[in-house]
Write an enzyme that holds these catalytic residues in place. Structure first.
Site, PDB file in Angstrom:
ATOM      1  N   GLY B 148       0.834  -1.193   0.000  1.00  0.00           N
ATOM      2  CA  GLY B 148       0.000   0.000   0.000  1.00  0.00           C
ATOM      3  C   GLY B 148       0.871   1.246   0.000  1.00  0.00           C
ATOM      4  O   GLY B 148       2.047   1.211   0.372  1.00  0.00           O
ATOM      5  N   CYS B 149       0.278   2.360  -0.396  1.00  0.00           N
ATOM      6  CA  CYS B 149       1.049   3.600  -0.487  1.00  0.00           C
ATOM      7  C   CYS B 149       1.447   4.101   0.896  1.00  0.00           C
ATOM      8  O   CYS B 149       2.612   4.455   1.126  1.00  0.00           O
ATOM      9  CB  CYS B 149       0.264   4.653  -1.257  1.00  0.00           C
ATOM     10  SG  CYS B 149      -1.449   4.861  -0.706  1.00  0.00           S
TER      11      CYS B 149
END
Lengths: 345, 345, 345, 345
Positions: B148-149
């Site tokens: 995930g970012c």
């Protein structure tokens, strides 16, 4: 490898030449100069510069012309003409000047820039670097006068119409430039809190020094005088020039005919994309790239053609076009090092 | 050439995979799929796509796995797990999933994503694609769970501290994401007039589904439980995540010691740049690039370490990291196709 | 009518005092001073100033204190303390100082501002102008030390928790300020092309001079020492401070209890709005207004309370709060002239 | 107190009427309607709405015309004409319609809006609400057709020139509108990531439905046909229209003469400010206000006059102008409730 140097690499245009050359497969960058930041590295100024590309600013010397194959001059207007004679005497490097110093005949220069030119005899040897119009002359250029950002965007928007002699004056060009066009100097106008969500105009009423540059080339194509009403504006974005150009048609002309003029003119020009009929440029479509997007239509009610162009002022309007010219001069494919696609979003 | 396809290429992450692969010297893109835009070209959606790179969206089929060497899945959360079993059965293509579907053990997935996982048996075979921590496992990965970012930005900010066991919980991470993190869907939240000049928070109070992903890896490095207080915010910019992470130091530690931990950890990681002491990231320094910048210091008054990281959420936080993982899996230099320097200004 | 003057009206805070006073029904503005722009009108500097409100900048004189009922000082830090003694000697005008000169005890001032205080004897007589905490003392104030923008936003975010003694240190405050917080001076940092789409941090690691101001009041409310880990950031917008404050709860506490503490504390404070449970501030909700929005929740996993506040740094964080204090001192309704609703979009 | 209701108060124009009326000393707001949000409060939609002003959306009923003195219609184009007959039958309330439904003669309406008008017989009774041109008629208006945002900005920019018959066609107007002009609907075009740093054009080539509205009034003033070449553009900001209008002068005219025409025309118009010679509008100078700033000059090289105007599209271009018209109709000072100064920065 082509040996190159950038004189004045701390400003936006010079730093953009640096950024693009860093990814150019045929170029070795030997020196970057700065008057104010000698001894410090360019990554201190621009945090995006990667460690592997980083360089230290050095001082300027005319001997750069002997040590390099090409010199990019990214200096404030009026400074290039002071050093070009020495550079040309000191070595054989090709010189690509991003300023306005060699774009106009001496007398025209004086009347618009309000000061005498210090090297008028050299002006005639300079080749105007709008390759879409001047490719042949560029092949053997020693000194290139890289076009202004507004002239690039306006001339590319309507060059096919001038050449075909279908338009008359006055041409009305209303152009919106990003704040980077005002340079890296911190001023009231470039303050974030003044510039964001703001639009302003400057040099309104036929006073901008890019006007003679534009008229010279549009009139040359048309072989008749074409005058322009030009209003430069600043908009709330960093990069880009968005030009809206309206020109009266001499006679009724179909959009199909107009469209064909554009496609014929730009068919073999890799950096100008003529959009489909009914589609008009978005500035973000060219941001960060050397492309110019052009959309054109006709207002039948007034028999006016409206051409809209979008460029990145720092790339096609400055550094990218300079490197495109270098590619042409050195016999490389015109697009080498310049095909990076823009980001959207 | 590595044959590749992108499933879900109309969204921001998928389009970014497209943009980067278009410039990748070792990859041939054979297909891009979209549920809603089949038959139209990607350049209609993103005007920055150049003519030479343009492609038409096709429909999805599991046979892509037989026709390609690698498949990038850029689908909304919950959709990848529906098709991965078929893809793995249909061919040998490596699969790099940009969603959250394969990042967590099945039971943890269920409790945070509030629904059962449809392919729990496959989760164990997925390799978490944060190469700075997991390079060895990636070398032989068949299915990659791209991070995930937010986890990318937070874990990279303090991984060296976790590994060295010098910090204790609670770690407080306050992260500002650009609007592109909310995806291409037009909603009230992504409306320009709502988002510009605005800052907002969401999933405040320990409810964001990235929390277990972050804690799993930080705790794993530390070999002890490290909990995180995580507040995600949206800021008025398109790209980037700017993370501020504060963590209590177990005992008094000098900045020199901390700095050395970071340099030792990241010395051989090409995309993480540890800034000089006293220098902290600027978001624009990494925008458009696969780089992560990290700056770290100590608040002696409270014996707290503060680590700040900046990434581009669509590149290092999504598409770029996915391609970095592809490079690793296929034995290429990790940085191939990913060295484009960001623009500043 | 209350006669008033603004000393230093060309900067952002002073101009904002001007803007708000121009619409205040009980105030007559007799003079605005500027060191650098004497003789020019304020509308030349700020095009939003309407003709009917326009005034010409004059030079400063201590006699302003004899000719007015209240003087607003909007000078750079360190300048107010040089003139306050003379002003107090020259007349009876109340003085509201927007700088940091009179907010801290002399010794604390010296250690954080790194220079001796020139009027230490006057500090004790100054009343800290955070009316939500200090209303009683303000009623009889002669000299008001208007709070800093960050302290306003952080203290208002968690004052009810301090007073109720439910939180312990370290409190972690991560605050994002608009560019106007850096002042009207044109610098590299405030250049549009640097600031837009950017986020940066400064004075990281416990070095910002607002820290003692925050701790003094939070500790005072709690009657025990509460230290803060404070990271100030700059975000790409003109106005506002968005503060995320995380504090460990001493013991398990329900959100209902927390919510009641806030509502009890702020029930009679007209400018602080406690949002409904589950709702968190948006910066644009307060932009251009004197309001502070606060949202609060609990991260049960870590037993941490997270309080988020939003203010306009130039209004509630500076000029608006100064005028709120003036209203209190002169016995007006606290909200007079300050009820303008913000714009959205 | 004037009793008022807003039909369609959830959109940007309606919400702006709400915002301004909330601070209007002579108006009581009795109802706000919304088709989609009945029962919810307007502060849920716009966090800037203060508690004391908050109201709940109700459903529409023609009886509003009996219960109020004035009704503001802020509906999508085409909806007002469906309900105006019923409203006029149900009560005596004055009706101020912000849409384009009653601005044009029926036949012109049909040819530009591409559909028949459902209440053509009422059109003639509608008074065009550009008070700077039409003040007399407004004094006895029952139904006001509030002007379009572009027509307001273009007509005010050159009305003095039309009236003085000094310009000829074609007039070239290039206008940049903020994103709020596209309405509150979340679409691809209004997505933050598409709109920020972007400029685009739409309805290029004489197709925008505001053209006949503009030509009708400019030609009426000049008592001769004046056609316009109009290009609407969207720029990266929320509020405002910045119009650049170039018009050929019939004969050589001095700037002094032009300037005098403007000052004579606007001398008694409180919301139009003619800037000093050589000064041109900045959009932020009018943002949030009902003012229109106009700057004018001559391009002697082409004998063209260039007039530049700036307005806030939601205020002078919509809600503010509607309330200005209400003030006139009800015999109040034209500026009541509308003198709020804009913010800068």
């Amino acid at each position: 490898m082509i040996k190159s140097a950038i004189v004045g690499a701390s400003g936006y245009s010079g730093a953009e030449v640096f950024r693009i050359l860093s990814g150019h497969p045929n170029v070795e960058l030997t020196a970057i100069t700065s008057t104010t930041r000698q001894g410090s590295s360019i990554s201190e100024l621009y945090q995006n510069i990667t460690s592997s590309a980083d360089m230290v600013f050095s001082s300027y010397s005319a001997t750069l012309a002997a040590e390099n194959d090409v010199i990019f001059l990214a200096l404030p207007h009026g400074q290039a003409m002071e050093i070009v004679p020495d550079l040309m005497a000191a070595g054989d490097a090709k010189i690509i000047d991003l300023s306005g110093d060699f774009r106009l005949p001496g007398s025209v220069y004086e009347s618009w820039y309000k000061k005498p030119h210090s090297s008028p005899s050299i002006i005639d040897s300079a080749v105007y670097g709008l390759s879409e119009l001047n490719h042949g002359a560029l092949l053997k250029a020693r000194l290139v006068a890289n076009p202004g950002c507004y002239p690039t965007s306006i001339i590319l928007a309507i060059a096919p119409l001038s050449l075909a002699k279908v338009i008359s004056e006055p041409i009305v060009a209303t152009c919106l430039s990003g704040i980077s066009g005002a340079g890296r100097a911190a001023t009231d106008l470039t303050h974030y809190c003044r510039a964001e969500s703001n639009v302003s105009s400057y040099k309104v009423g036929g006073t901008h020094q890019h006007i003679p540059e534009i008229e010279q080339w549009l009139s040359g194509l048309a072989q008749e005088t074409l005058k322009i009403v030009f209003t430069p504006q600043l908009g709330p974005f960093t990069r880009g020039i968005y030009s809206n150009v309206a020109a009266p048609l001499k006679k009724e002309t179909s959009l199909k005919e107009i469209d064909e003029l554009y496609r014929a003119f730009y068919d073999d020009k890799p950096f100008v994309k003529v959009l489909d009929q009914g589609v008009f440029p978005e500035l973000k479509g060219v941001s960060g790239t050397n492309y110019c997007h052009v959309g054109v239509t006709i207002d039948k009610r007034t028999n006016t053609v409206i051409a809209i162009s979008a460029i990145d002022n720092l790339v096609k309007g400055a550094a990218g076009q300079a490197i495109q010219n270098m590619n042409i001069i050195f016999g490389l494919d015109e697009t080498t090092g310049l095909t990076t696609m823009g980001s959207m979003p």
